[in-house]
Design a protein around this motif. Structure first.
Motif, mmCIF file in Angstrom:
data_model
loop_
_atom_site.group_PDB
_atom_site.id
_atom_site.type_symbol
_atom_site.label_atom_id
_atom_site.label_comp_id
_atom_site.label_asym_id
_atom_site.label_seq_id
_atom_site.Cartn_x
_atom_site.Cartn_y
_atom_site.Cartn_z
ATOM 1 N N LEU A 1 0.654 -1.316 0.085
ATOM 2 C CA LEU A 1 -0.126 -0.134 0.137
ATOM 3 C C LEU A 1 0.810 1.303 0.108
ATOM 4 O O LEU A 1 0.479 2.110 -0.538
ATOM 5 C CB LEU A 1 -1.441 -0.159 1.321
ATOM 6 C CG LEU A 1 -1.901 0.520 1.362
ATOM 7 C CD1 LEU A 1 -2.931 1.123 0.050
ATOM 8 C CD2 LEU A 1 -2.006 1.109 2.665
ATOM 9 N N ARG B 1 -12.565 -2.086 -1.220
ATOM 10 C CA ARG B 1 -11.191 -2.356 -0.764
ATOM 11 C C ARG B 1 -12.246 -2.622 0.478
ATOM 12 O O ARG B 1 -12.095 -4.274 0.127
ATOM 13 C CB ARG B 1 -11.158 -0.699 0.193
ATOM 14 C CG ARG B 1 -9.363 -1.691 0.094
ATOM 15 C CD ARG B 1 -8.777 -0.246 0.702
ATOM 16 N NE ARG B 1 -7.513 -0.586 1.170
ATOM 17 C CZ ARG B 1 -6.034 -1.249 0.951
ATOM 18 N NH1 ARG B 1 -6.605 -0.703 -0.603
ATOM 19 N NH2 ARG B 1 -5.477 -1.517 1.199
ATOM 20 N N SER C 1 -4.386 3.952 -2.414
ATOM 21 C CA SER C 1 -4.714 2.613 -1.851
ATOM 22 C C SER C 1 -5.748 1.808 -3.677
ATOM 23 O O SER C 1 -5.758 0.793 -3.810
ATOM 24 C CB SER C 1 -6.627 3.399 -0.781
ATOM 25 O OG SER C 1 -7.178 2.378 -1.397
#
Length: 232
Positions: free
Chosen positions: A46, A148, A174
């Motif tokens: 990330l 997500r 993200s």
């Protein structure tokens, strides 16, 4: 799905071949999904676009940096995330500008609406004399975290404590992480003109879907080795 000769689009409900073998059937309305082991790591990290490893897929990295809302709108479309109240509302907007489908356009304009709501909340906070905290108000992750969360529910590791936090602190990072999953695990490339006409033209064609070379290949293998990972 991606093949050596091009892109193959199977009819709804038909068996989907991978390298000549029938591996699964999937209705057209079902989310594109891979079978993932519980708590499997994401294919890329990330932080800072996989720790600044943008060269692994430079056009996709540029897409996330230059137009993260468009990348998220496309990824959410592939994952069949319902950004509004119900599946019936998921295609209420017509394709326009860079959005080539109704669902992608709906995702984008819904995100734009959340951005307007954020600006309004910040303005109200300033009007009440709370300037010191107004800059921390961000409502858009309440929407974008849904894609997500869907991937985390399929088995990917929860990072940054919560999906909201990941999108709050670095939405482009993200979006890139999710974009890598869609392109290189689910083998679905993106079609937005920003990506195809700008990022790929400026940064090179980049790897084909499923051909990304990672600095930590074991992270990729944990996902792609699963039986359903090639089902697209």
């Amino acid at each position: 799905m991606s093949t050596e000769k091009g892109t193959y689009q199977a009819p709804a409900g038909a068996a989907l071949p991978v390298k000549g073998e029938v591996v699964a059937t999937q209705p057209a309305e079902a989310p594109i999904a891979a079978t993932v082991a519980a708590h499997a790591p994401w294919p890329v990290q990330l932080c800072c676009y996989d720790n600044c490893n943008c060269g692994a897929d430079l056009p996709l990295c540029c897409y996330a940096a230059w137009c993260a809302p468009c990348l998220w709108a496309e990824a959410a479309e592939y994952l069949q995330v319902n950004t509004l109240r119900s599946p019936q509302d998921a295609e209420c907007c017509q394709p326009c500008c860079c959005c080539t489908s109704a669902r992608c356009a709906t995702n984008y304009w819904t995100l734009w609406g959340y951005g307007c709501a954020t600006s309004l909340a910040q303005s109200l906070c300033n009007a009440m004399g709370c300037q010191s905290i107004s800059g921390f108000i961000n409502l858009t992750p309440l929407l974008t975290m849904r894609s997500r969360q869907q991937l985390e529910q399929q088995g990917l590791t929860v990072e940054c404590g919560h999906a909201y936090c990941a999108d709050y602190w670095c939405f482009p990072c993200s979006a890139y992480q999710q974009g890598v999953y869609v392109k290189h695990v689910l083998k679905q490339d993106f079609t937005c003109c920003t990506y195809t006409g700008c990022c790929k033209q400026t940064c090179g064609r980049g790897p084909a879907p499923g051909e990304m070379q990672l600095t930590l290949p074991n992270r990729y293998a944990v996902v792609t080795a699963q039986p359903g990972a090639a089902v697209v």
